[in-house]
Design an enzyme around this catalytic site. Sequence first.
Site, PDB file in Angstrom:
ATOM      1  N   ASN A   1     -38.443  21.145  -5.748  1.00  0.00           N
ATOM      2  CA  ASN A   1     -38.150  19.664  -4.893  1.00  0.00           C
ATOM      3  C   ASN A   1     -39.363  18.730  -5.187  1.00  0.00           C
ATOM      4  OD1 ASN A   1     -37.483  17.750  -3.301  1.00  0.00           O
ATOM      5  ND2 ASN A   1     -37.659  18.977  -1.464  1.00  0.00           N
ATOM      6  N   TRP A   2     -39.158  17.981  -6.114  1.00  0.00           N
ATOM      7  CA  TRP A   2     -40.448  17.040  -6.322  1.00  0.00           C
ATOM      8  C   TRP A   2     -40.476  16.041  -5.286  1.00  0.00           C
ATOM      9  CZ3 TRP A   2     -39.542  16.287 -12.489  1.00  0.00           C
ATOM     10  CH2 TRP A   2     -40.025  17.663 -13.072  1.00  0.00           C
ATOM     11  N   LYS A   3     -39.554  15.906  -4.383  1.00  0.00           N
ATOM     12  CA  LYS A   3     -39.541  14.836  -3.483  1.00  0.00           C
ATOM     13  C   LYS A   3     -39.555  13.338  -4.136  1.00  0.00           C
ATOM     14  CE  LYS A   3     -41.482  18.102  -0.260  1.00  0.00           C
ATOM     15  NZ  LYS A   3     -41.748  18.365   1.111  1.00  0.00           N
TER      16      LYS A   3
ATOM     17  N   HIS B   1     -32.393  18.083   4.563  1.00  0.00           N
ATOM     18  CA  HIS B   1     -33.748  18.666   4.359  1.00  0.00           C
ATOM     19  C   HIS B   1     -34.532  17.970   5.621  1.00  0.00           C
ATOM     20  CE1 HIS B   1     -38.155  18.480   3.252  1.00  0.00           C
ATOM     21  NE2 HIS B   1     -37.778  19.368   2.273  1.00  0.00           N
TER      22      HIS B   1
ATOM     23  N   GLU C   1     -37.021  16.431   6.185  1.00  0.00           N
ATOM     24  CA  GLU C   1     -37.557  14.895   5.942  1.00  0.00           C
ATOM     25  C   GLU C   1     -36.411  14.000   6.265  1.00  0.00           C
ATOM     26  OE1 GLU C   1     -39.463  15.555   2.141  1.00  0.00           O
ATOM     27  OE2 GLU C   1     -41.129  16.855   3.170  1.00  0.00           O
TER      28      GLU C   1
ATOM     29  N   GLU D   1     -36.203  26.249   6.369  1.00  0.00           N
ATOM     30  CA  GLU D   1     -37.463  25.712   6.153  1.00  0.00           C
ATOM     31  C   GLU D   1     -37.963  25.325   7.425  1.00  0.00           C
ATOM     32  OE1 GLU D   1     -37.965  24.035   1.976  1.00  0.00           O
ATOM     33  OE2 GLU D   1     -37.039  22.498   3.149  1.00  0.00           O
TER      34      GLU D   1
ATOM     35  N   GLY E   1     -45.244  21.411   3.773  1.00  0.00           N
ATOM     36  CA  GLY E   1     -46.364  20.542   3.456  1.00  0.00           C
ATOM     37  C   GLY E   1     -47.513  20.697   4.366  1.00  0.00           C
TER      38      GLY E   1
ATOM     39  N   SER F   1     -44.632  25.590   2.346  1.00  0.00           N
ATOM     40  CA  SER F   1     -46.047  25.921   1.664  1.00  0.00           C
ATOM     41  C   SER F   1     -45.908  27.169   0.848  1.00  0.00           C
ATOM     42  CB  SER F   1     -46.915  26.035   2.981  1.00  0.00           C
ATOM     43  OG  SER F   1     -47.081  24.744   3.312  1.00  0.00           O
TER      44      SER F   1
ATOM     45  N   GLY G   1     -41.979  22.734  -2.484  1.00  0.00           N
ATOM     46  CA  GLY G   1     -42.194  21.272  -2.657  1.00  0.00           C
ATOM     47  C   GLY G   1     -43.618  21.159  -3.426  1.00  0.00           C
ATOM     48  N   GLY G   2     -44.599  21.163  -2.474  1.00  0.00           N
ATOM     49  CA  GLY G   2     -46.037  20.767  -2.920  1.00  0.00           C
ATOM     50  C   GLY G   2     -46.358  21.733  -4.425  1.00  0.00           C
TER      51      GLY G   2
HETATM   52  C1  PEP Z   1     -39.997  21.296   0.921  1.00  0.00           C
HETATM   53  O1  PEP Z   1     -40.030  20.107   0.813  1.00  0.00           O
HETATM   54  O2  PEP Z   1     -38.838  21.779   0.873  1.00  0.00           O
HETATM   55  C2  PEP Z   1     -41.059  22.208   1.088  1.00  0.00           C
HETATM   56  C3  PEP Z   1     -40.949  23.397   1.165  1.00  0.00           C
HETATM   57  O3  PEP Z   1     -42.145  21.761   0.920  1.00  0.00           O
HETATM   58  P1  PEP Z   1     -43.723  22.338   0.593  1.00  0.00           P
HETATM   59  O4  PEP Z   1     -43.492  23.477  -0.351  1.00  0.00           O
HETATM   60  O5  PEP Z   1     -44.769  21.328   0.242  1.00  0.00           O
HETATM   61  O6  PEP Z   1     -44.067  22.860   2.199  1.00  0.00           O
END
Ligand code: PEP
Length: 254
Positions: free
Chosen positions: A9-11, A96, A98, A168, A174, A214, A235-236
């Site tokens: 997930n590149w956001k 999500h 966010e 999640e 993040g 994370s 994500g990251g």
């Molecule tokens: C996400 O946004 O779905 C996520 C899990 O981000 P991160 O891996 O950066 O915690």
Amino acid sequence: MRKKIIAANWKMNMTAAESVSFMEDLELELKNFDGVEIVIIPPFTALPRVSELVSETPGVTLGAQNMWHEASGAFTGEVSAAMLREFFTRYVVLGHSERRTIFNETDELVNKKVKAAHAANLRPILCVGETLAERDAGTHHAVLSKQLKGSLAGLDKEQMLDTVIAYEPVWAIGTGRTATPAQAQEAHEFIRKTLAEIFDAGTAAKVRIQYGGSVKPDNAKELLHQKDIDGALVGGASLDPRSFAKIVKAGARG
Ligand code: PEP
């Protein structure tokens, strides 16, 4: 029995040009990912380019980060399921955290989107998860149950089998703070039990449940080898092709 599904997930990161060089690097890194389905989830503007590249890479599919549930009309700034399907998008992330917190999306709205995605042959990756305050208050089961029941209302069993759940915990997204493998496994087991209540045990046993929060190359293996963890939503660490490839390999067979 459940094929692992690892999604990037590149956001709101990566221009179309940057996504092309990411995909080239990823292809070089990915030699050994037997038994893993990879989903690349770029921002909308990179979908056409990534779609072309994904079509040339076996085992890799395309996802989108969001959609609106109406087919067309006066919804400035939104995209429909059919618009995503035009680029052979296979998955769409819905609910999500966010979207839930920054854009005030409710379970009711997420449910409309989940249904509209299925109607267009798009597979939802439905995100659920508790906040830190909810976990500290001991209410994470109640939160997960409410999100699942609200977001999946009205789905039939076939549609459930074409839905992926992403657990999640909001406190792990993040933040660099990951759920321990035992905490994640416990939540995944609870989610599967809840799916068995809503649908039936046979259906619940087949649904893939990803962990997100994370996930990094150094914690991926232990998380991905828990009994009820069937993949990761990353994500990251998905913004670097080398890190993402390491996470994919951590979920591969052998
Ligand atoms: C996400 O946004 O779905 C996520 C899990 O981000 P991160 O891996 O950066 O915690």
